[in-house]
Design a protein around this motif. Structure first.
Motif, PDB file in Angstrom:
ATOM      1  N   SER A  88       0.804  -1.219   0.000  1.00 53.77           N
ATOM      2  CA  SER A  88       0.000   0.000   0.000  1.00 53.77           C
ATOM      3  C   SER A  88       0.839   1.271   0.000  1.00 53.77           C
ATOM      4  N   GLU A  89       2.162   1.130   0.261  1.00 57.50           N
ATOM      5  CA  GLU A  89       3.033   2.300   0.279  1.00 57.50           C
ATOM      6  C   GLU A  89       3.136   2.890  -1.132  1.00 57.50           C
ATOM      7  N   PRO A  90       3.011   4.199  -1.261  1.00 55.15           N
ATOM      8  CA  PRO A  90       3.117   4.813  -2.589  1.00 55.15           C
ATOM      9  C   PRO A  90       4.533   4.706  -3.126  1.00 55.15           C
ATOM     10  N   THR A  91       4.650   4.594  -4.438  1.00 52.72           N
ATOM     11  CA  THR A  91       5.969   4.542  -5.059  1.00 52.72           C
ATOM     12  C   THR A  91       6.607   5.926  -4.987  1.00 52.72           C
ATOM     13  N   LYS A  92       7.891   5.961  -5.294  1.00 52.61           N
ATOM     14  CA  LYS A  92       8.612   7.240  -5.255  1.00 52.61           C
ATOM     15  C   LYS A  92       8.001   8.231  -6.243  1.00 52.61           C
ATOM     16  N   LEU A  93       7.586   7.730  -7.417  1.00 58.61           N
ATOM     17  CA  LEU A  93       6.979   8.600  -8.418  1.00 58.61           C
ATOM     18  C   LEU A  93       5.654   9.165  -7.912  1.00 58.61           C
ATOM     19  N   GLN A  94       4.868   8.333  -7.223  1.00 54.97           N
ATOM     20  CA  GLN A  94       3.593   8.801  -6.667  1.00 54.97           C
ATOM     21  C   GLN A  94       3.815   9.848  -5.591  1.00 54.97           C
ATOM     22  N   GLN A  95       4.857   9.653  -4.777  1.00 53.86           N
ATOM     23  CA  GLN A  95       5.171  10.611  -3.725  1.00 53.86           C
ATOM     24  C   GLN A  95       5.610  11.955  -4.305  1.00 53.86           C
ATOM     25  N   LEU A  96       6.311  11.898  -5.439  1.00 49.23           N
ATOM     26  CA  LEU A  96       6.840  13.120  -6.052  1.00 49.23           C
ATOM     27  C   LEU A  96       5.853  13.764  -7.026  1.00 49.23           C
ATOM     28  N   LYS A  97       4.692  13.168  -7.202  1.00 51.04           N
ATOM     29  CA  LYS A  97       3.707  13.681  -8.158  1.00 51.04           C
ATOM     30  C   LYS A  97       3.361  15.156  -7.930  1.00 51.04           C
ATOM     31  N   PRO A  98       3.122  15.608  -6.670  1.00 55.15           N
ATOM     32  CA  PRO A  98       2.819  17.033  -6.462  1.00 55.15           C
ATOM     33  C   PRO A  98       3.944  17.945  -6.946  1.00 55.15           C
ATOM     34  N   ARG A 213      12.431  13.778   5.243  1.00 54.16           N
ATOM     35  CA  ARG A 213      11.427  14.469   4.450  1.00 54.16           C
ATOM     36  C   ARG A 213      12.027  15.728   3.840  1.00 54.16           C
ATOM     37  N   CYS A 214      11.649  15.980   2.584  1.00 54.26           N
ATOM     38  CA  CYS A 214      12.087  17.205   1.919  1.00 54.26           C
ATOM     39  C   CYS A 214      11.156  18.339   2.330  1.00 54.26           C
ATOM     40  N   ALA A 215      11.733  19.473   2.692  1.00 56.74           N
ATOM     41  CA  ALA A 215      10.931  20.615   3.139  1.00 56.74           C
ATOM     42  C   ALA A 215      10.724  21.639   2.032  1.00 56.74           C
ATOM     43  N   CYS A 216      11.018  21.259   0.789  1.00 59.95           N
ATOM     44  CA  CYS A 216      10.902  22.225  -0.309  1.00 59.95           C
ATOM     45  C   CYS A 216       9.472  22.724  -0.481  1.00 59.95           C
ATOM     46  N   LEU A 217       8.497  21.884  -0.162  1.00 58.40           N
ATOM     47  CA  LEU A 217       7.099  22.300  -0.187  1.00 58.40           C
ATOM     48  C   LEU A 217       6.526  22.348   1.221  1.00 58.40           C
ATOM     49  N   GLY A 218       7.373  22.710   2.170  1.00 59.79           N
ATOM     50  CA  GLY A 218       6.935  22.817   3.556  1.00 59.79           C
ATOM     51  C   GLY A 218       6.588  21.462   4.145  1.00 59.79           C
ATOM     52  N   THR A 219       5.680  21.465   5.096  1.00 58.80           N
ATOM     53  CA  THR A 219       5.274  20.217   5.758  1.00 58.80           C
ATOM     54  C   THR A 219       3.880  19.775   5.319  1.00 58.80           C
ATOM     55  N   ALA A 220       3.230  20.578   4.485  1.00 58.99           N
ATOM     56  CA  ALA A 220       1.870  20.238   4.048  1.00 58.99           C
ATOM     57  C   ALA A 220       1.867  18.975   3.194  1.00 58.99           C
ATOM     58  N   LEU A 221       2.895  18.826   2.362  1.00 53.26           N
ATOM     59  CA  LEU A 221       3.021  17.646   1.511  1.00 53.26           C
ATOM     60  C   LEU A 221       4.225  16.833   1.972  1.00 53.26           C
ATOM     61  N   LYS A 222       4.006  15.565   2.217  1.00 52.84           N
ATOM     62  CA  LYS A 222       5.078  14.708   2.729  1.00 52.84           C
ATOM     63  C   LYS A 222       5.907  14.162   1.568  1.00 52.84           C
ATOM     64  N   LEU A 223       6.884  14.951   1.160  1.00 55.04           N
ATOM     65  CA  LEU A 223       7.744  14.553   0.059  1.00 55.04           C
ATOM     66  C   LEU A 223       9.042  13.957   0.592  1.00 55.04           C
TER      67      LEU A 223
END
Length: 248
Positions: A88-98, A213-223
């Motif tokens: 059920s874990e999203p793939t790296k591509l799915q996580q980076l989609k935003p 976690r990457c903070a490039c888009l803050g904490t709203a999106l868990k990248l």
């Protein structure tokens, strides 16, 4: 031979005495040791006695299971749960989609703003301005949480915590400068310095294979911190350096 069983339903010393008595009366049982805290019973027998015989010997309020079978079932259950979690874990591509969608929108906006009177210089200014505005927006959504995530990899934010708190506002100011065509040279130099420092931290994190976690888009999106973060910074740095040479 000695076997350990799990017995549920025991609540007091009287239950222990009752279970001990009932099991002791089973033909072939040599010794019974019942532990109330562990809900276990160690039964010594001359030869193997079926679990059904012990079940029939005990009152209905008690249940008895083989400890090895219980542990095996528990391991199988945990294994299945872990397997389902991984599936059920999203793939790296799915996580980076935003992040990828945002870049697509930024490139499209920069192109549409300049396609009639095309100028790559002007398009890059618009892209960088929009980049800073959008990215600062996501960081401003959680001004308290962002600095903690940012200093996980940014060297300057680690050394000076206050830098992490003002960083979203720096991005906002740089975005406005690019879009309004004010102090462009200063904004380009600031971009090279600021993103250069961050890129050093990102590179070190990737080389150390740290999972943060990457903070490039803050904490709203868990990248997750991936090569995409490095590429994102590298694109901005290349643009800034190229435009700085053209400006000077």
């Amino acid at each position: 031979m000695k076997h350990t069983y799990i017995i549920t339903g025991m609540t007091c010393g009287g239950c222990v005495a009752s279970v001990t008595e009932k099991i002791s009366k089973v033909s072939g049982v040599q010794n019974v040791e019942v532990n109330l805290e562990k809900s276990e019973a160690q039964i010594t027998m001359r030869e193997h006695i079926g679990l059904d015989i012990f079940k029939s010997a005990l009152p209905d309020k008690y249940s008895i299971t083989d400890k090895k079978s219980e542990e095996a079932a528990s391991k199988a259950l945990n294994s299945n749960l872990l397997k389902k979690e991984k599936e059920s874990e999203p793939t790296k591509l799915q996580q980076l989609k935003p992040l990828l969608l945002i870049f697509l929108y930024l490139f499209s906006a920069a192109f549409l703003l300049n396609y009639k009177d095309w100028s790559i210089y002007e398009a890059m200014l618009d892209f960088m301005g929009l980049f800073y505005i959008v990215f600062s927006f996501f960081k401003l959504l959680d001004l308290k949480g962002f600095p903690d995530s940012f200093r996980m990899y940014d060297p300057l934010a680690k050394a000076i915590p206050a830098y992490g708190r003002v960083y979203p506002f720096l991005e906002l100011i740089l975005g406005l400068l690019f879009l309004m065509r004010l102090q462009v040279t200063l904004a380009l130099i600031a971009t090279i310095v600021i993103l250069g420092i961050t890129t050093v931290g990102v590179t070190k994190t990737l080389l150390d294979k740290k999972s943060i976690r990457c903070a490039c888009l803050g904490t709203a999106l868990k990248l997750p911190m991936t090569e995409a973060t490095f590429i994102e910074n590298a694109i901005m740095l290349v643009m800034a350096i190229t435009m700085l040479f053209q400006t000077v």
